[in-house]
Motif scaffolding. Structure first.
Motif, PDB file in Angstrom:
ATOM      1  N   PHE A  25     -65.935  27.186 -34.386  1.00 34.33           N
ATOM      2  CA  PHE A  25     -66.969  28.209 -34.521  1.00 34.33           C
ATOM      3  C   PHE A  25     -66.596  29.388 -35.416  1.00 34.33           C
ATOM      4  O   PHE A  25     -67.478  30.092 -35.896  1.00 34.33           O
ATOM      5  CB  PHE A  25     -67.384  28.707 -33.137  1.00 34.33           C
ATOM      6  N   ALA A  26     -65.307  29.630 -35.646  1.00 34.11           N
ATOM      7  CA  ALA A  26     -64.918  30.751 -36.519  1.00 34.11           C
ATOM      8  C   ALA A  26     -65.464  30.583 -37.943  1.00 34.11           C
ATOM      9  O   ALA A  26     -65.968  31.551 -38.526  1.00 34.11           O
ATOM     10  CB  ALA A  26     -63.397  30.917 -36.538  1.00 34.11           C
ATOM     11  N   PRO A  27     -65.409  29.370 -38.549  1.00 34.21           N
ATOM     12  CA  PRO A  27     -66.001  29.218 -39.887  1.00 34.21           C
ATOM     13  C   PRO A  27     -67.509  29.472 -39.897  1.00 34.21           C
ATOM     14  O   PRO A  27     -68.044  30.039 -40.861  1.00 34.21           O
ATOM     15  CB  PRO A  27     -65.681  27.763 -40.254  1.00 34.21           C
ATOM     16  N   ALA A  28     -68.199  29.064 -38.813  1.00 34.45           N
ATOM     17  CA  ALA A  28     -69.647  29.292 -38.732  1.00 34.45           C
ATOM     18  C   ALA A  28     -69.945  30.777 -38.609  1.00 34.45           C
ATOM     19  O   ALA A  28     -70.858  31.303 -39.279  1.00 34.45           O
ATOM     20  CB  ALA A  28     -70.221  28.530 -37.538  1.00 34.45           C
ATOM     21  N   GLU A  29     -69.199  31.483 -37.773  1.00 33.72           N
ATOM     22  CA  GLU A  29     -69.353  32.930 -37.653  1.00 33.72           C
ATOM     23  C   GLU A  29     -69.072  33.620 -38.979  1.00 33.72           C
ATOM     24  O   GLU A  29     -69.748  34.583 -39.350  1.00 33.72           O
ATOM     25  CB  GLU A  29     -68.415  33.472 -36.575  1.00 33.72           C
ATOM     26  N   TYR A  30     -68.074  33.119 -39.671  1.00 30.57           N
ATOM     27  CA  TYR A  30     -67.647  33.704 -40.948  1.00 30.57           C
ATOM     28  C   TYR A  30     -68.787  33.691 -41.960  1.00 30.57           C
ATOM     29  O   TYR A  30     -69.100  34.729 -42.565  1.00 30.57           O
ATOM     30  CB  TYR A  30     -66.449  32.922 -41.466  1.00 30.57           C
ATOM     31  N   ILE A  31     -69.434  32.549 -42.139  1.00 28.55           N
ATOM     32  CA  ILE A  31     -70.504  32.464 -43.143  1.00 28.55           C
ATOM     33  C   ILE A  31     -71.685  33.335 -42.736  1.00 28.55           C
ATOM     34  O   ILE A  31     -72.311  33.994 -43.573  1.00 28.55           O
ATOM     35  CB  ILE A  31     -70.938  30.995 -43.380  1.00 28.55           C
ATOM     36  N   LEU A  32     -71.968  33.401 -41.437  1.00 25.76           N
ATOM     37  CA  LEU A  32     -73.080  34.234 -40.966  1.00 25.76           C
ATOM     38  C   LEU A  32     -72.772  35.723 -41.102  1.00 25.76           C
ATOM     39  O   LEU A  32     -73.673  36.533 -41.322  1.00 25.76           O
ATOM     40  CB  LEU A  32     -73.403  33.910 -39.512  1.00 25.76           C
ATOM     41  N   SER A  33     -71.494  36.087 -40.980  1.00 28.73           N
ATOM     42  CA  SER A  33     -71.117  37.501 -41.028  1.00 28.73           C
ATOM     43  C   SER A  33     -71.122  38.077 -42.435  1.00 28.73           C
ATOM     44  O   SER A  33     -71.057  39.292 -42.614  1.00 28.73           O
ATOM     45  CB  SER A  33     -69.727  37.699 -40.415  1.00 28.73           C
ATOM     46  N   MET A  34     -71.187  37.200 -43.448  1.00 29.78           N
ATOM     47  CA  MET A  34     -71.167  37.682 -44.833  1.00 29.78           C
ATOM     48  C   MET A  34     -72.407  38.494 -45.180  1.00 29.78           C
ATOM     49  O   MET A  34     -72.413  39.250 -46.142  1.00 29.78           O
ATOM     50  CB  MET A  34     -71.061  36.498 -45.797  1.00 29.78           C
ATOM     51  N   GLY A  35     -73.449  38.299 -44.416  1.00 29.53           N
ATOM     52  CA  GLY A  35     -74.674  39.067 -44.674  1.00 29.53           C
ATOM     53  C   GLY A  35     -75.527  38.437 -45.748  1.00 29.53           C
ATOM     54  O   GLY A  35     -76.350  37.573 -45.471  1.00 29.53           O
ATOM     55  N   GLY A  36     -75.349  38.856 -46.971  1.00 23.84           N
ATOM     56  CA  GLY A  36     -76.226  38.379 -48.033  1.00 23.84           C
ATOM     57  C   GLY A  36     -77.575  39.062 -47.968  1.00 23.84           C
ATOM     58  O   GLY A  36     -77.733  40.109 -47.333  1.00 23.84           O
ATOM     59  N   LYS A  37     -78.565  38.462 -48.578  1.00 22.18           N
ATOM     60  CA  LYS A  37     -79.897  39.083 -48.637  1.00 22.18           C
ATOM     61  C   LYS A  37     -80.651  38.994 -47.310  1.00 22.18           C
ATOM     62  O   LYS A  37     -81.546  39.787 -47.064  1.00 22.18           O
ATOM     63  CB  LYS A  37     -80.728  38.419 -49.739  1.00 22.18           C
ATOM     64  N   ARG A  38     -80.296  38.014 -46.463  1.00 20.56           N
ATOM     65  CA  ARG A  38     -81.050  37.743 -45.244  1.00 20.56           C
ATOM     66  C   ARG A  38     -82.541  37.606 -45.575  1.00 20.56           C
ATOM     67  O   ARG A  38     -83.425  38.047 -44.812  1.00 20.56           O
ATOM     68  CB  ARG A  38     -80.861  38.859 -44.212  1.00 20.56           C
ATOM     69  N   LEU A  39     -82.823  37.019 -46.717  1.00 23.21           N
ATOM     70  CA  LEU A  39     -84.187  36.949 -47.231  1.00 23.21           C
ATOM     71  C   LEU A  39     -85.110  36.145 -46.322  1.00 23.21           C
ATOM     72  O   LEU A  39     -86.218  36.585 -46.000  1.00 23.21           O
ATOM     73  CB  LEU A  39     -84.176  36.342 -48.638  1.00 23.21           C
ATOM     74  N   ARG A  40     -84.671  34.979 -45.915  1.00 22.99           N
ATOM     75  CA  ARG A  40     -85.554  34.066 -45.189  1.00 22.99           C
ATOM     76  C   ARG A  40     -85.952  34.608 -43.816  1.00 22.99           C
ATOM     77  O   ARG A  40     -87.143  34.582 -43.482  1.00 22.99           O
ATOM     78  CB  ARG A  40     -84.890  32.688 -45.131  1.00 22.99           C
ATOM     79  N   PRO A  41     -85.002  35.079 -42.996  1.00 25.02           N
ATOM     80  CA  PRO A  41     -85.448  35.658 -41.716  1.00 25.02           C
ATOM     81  C   PRO A  41     -86.287  36.915 -41.906  1.00 25.02           C
ATOM     82  O   PRO A  41     -87.201  37.184 -41.117  1.00 25.02           O
ATOM     83  CB  PRO A  41     -84.135  35.964 -40.991  1.00 25.02           C
TER      84      PRO A  41
END
Length: 321
Positions: A25-41
């Motif tokens: 789960f750490a790699p999954a948390e990692y990609i989600l924590s990067m933020g980015g545009k969060r355009l779709r949600p």
């Protein structure tokens, strides 16, 4: 950061938090924590708000879209052997390829857990939309990989590929918000088409930035598509319009197995410049952007309520990252 963006960012950082084993789960948390545009949600919340629904009531499906999007990025980066995502090492570089595959799989499952939280009355429609979109994205990714082995990809094939790979999830995010908010079917469909055209413009802009963007703001190395021989609109139009000398140069770089990466990027970009392809792509971006606004204007909601979506679309078209 807007109220919606704060809501999304806070909720996204709680996804899979402290789940065990950490190696999964750490790699999954990692990609989600990067933020980015969060355009779709963000689009899901904005679509629901457009039809009078409270953002908190659609945060779960909005997160589902974001989680699925991040899964696709993890696997996409692995297939492209990309080094950076949003300015950070990609999951397979920070961990390894097996971790990227398995943590990506975990993200898909988690996305469906969040989709399942929508109200029972709309669950069948949303589940059908979400599942259809997920399969379309897989189709788009396969076309993208198939095109790397071909020199005869047409512009029409390219547009269909990016519709599947990128635009459908943007459109899906919007339509999910509209459905949960109880929007009339015709308006939900118009919002979907707004998303498709905005998504096409968005991906074309992304392809343009990959060649002409500033690596400090773009978040990843410039020229990645060139090095992978990706059949972007730029390369497809270059192969179509090149003179004999330019075509010979392009063929040499496209078939080379050993080369200096910076040299390849420099030479291919120079051909794009000679053919004035930056201007051609910018015109195509404008075409889809204007089409998206036409669909948005047809929705049976007062125009002054559409301002945030119009501003967002405009910002995406003129972004530098």
């Amino acid at each position: 950061m807007s109220v919606f963006e704060k809501l999304i960012d806070k909720a996204a950082r709680e996804v899979l938090k402290d789940c065990q084993p950490r190696t999964l789960f750490a790699p999954a948390e990692y990609i989600l924590s990067m933020g980015g545009k969060r355009l779709r949600p963000l689009l899901t919340l904005m679509a629901a708000d457009l039809f009078g629904k409270n953002a908190e009531e659609v945060i779960d499906p909005a997160l589902a879209v974001e989680i699925f999007h991040n899964f696709s990025l993890v696997h996409d980066d692995l297939m492209d052997n990309a080094d950076l995502r949003r300015g950070y090492p990609t999951v397979h570089k920070k961990w390894n390829e097996n971790s990227a595959i398995l943590s990506g799989d975990a993200l898909v499952i988690e996305a469906y857990k969040y989709i399942a939280k929508v109200p029972a009355g709309v669950l069948p429609d949303i589940l059908e939309l979400f599942t259809t979109t997920a399969m379309e994205i897989c189709k788009g990714q396969q076309y993208d990989m198939d095109f790397e082995q071909r020199l005869d990809v047409t512009e029409e094939e390219y547009v269909e590929m990016i519709r599947l790979k990128t635009a459908v999830l943007i459109a899906c995010a919007l339509k999910i918000g509209a459905i949960i908010a109880g929007a009339p079917a015709e308006d939900a469909d118009l919002l979907y088409e707004f998303g498709i055209n905005m998504g096409l413009a968005f991906q074309l802009k992304d392809d343009l930035l990959d060649v002409y963007g500033n690596p400090k703001t773009f978040g990843k190395k410039i020229g990645g598509d060139i090095l992978c021989n990706k059949k972007t609109f730029l390369l497809i139009r270059a192969l179509k319009n090149a003179n004999d000398r330019q075509r010979e140069e392009l063929d040499r770089w496209l078939t080379a197995t050993e080369y200096d990466p910076d040299e390849k990027i420099k030479f291919v970009k120079n051909i794009y410049d000679e053919l004035n392809l930056k201007f051609a792509v910018e015109n195509l971006i404008e075409k889809y952007y204007l089409a998206s606004l036409d669909y948005l204007s047809s929705i049976n909601i007062a125009d002054d309520h559409k301002g945030d979506l119009i501003t967002l679309a405009e910002n995406l078209m003129y972004r530098e990252k």
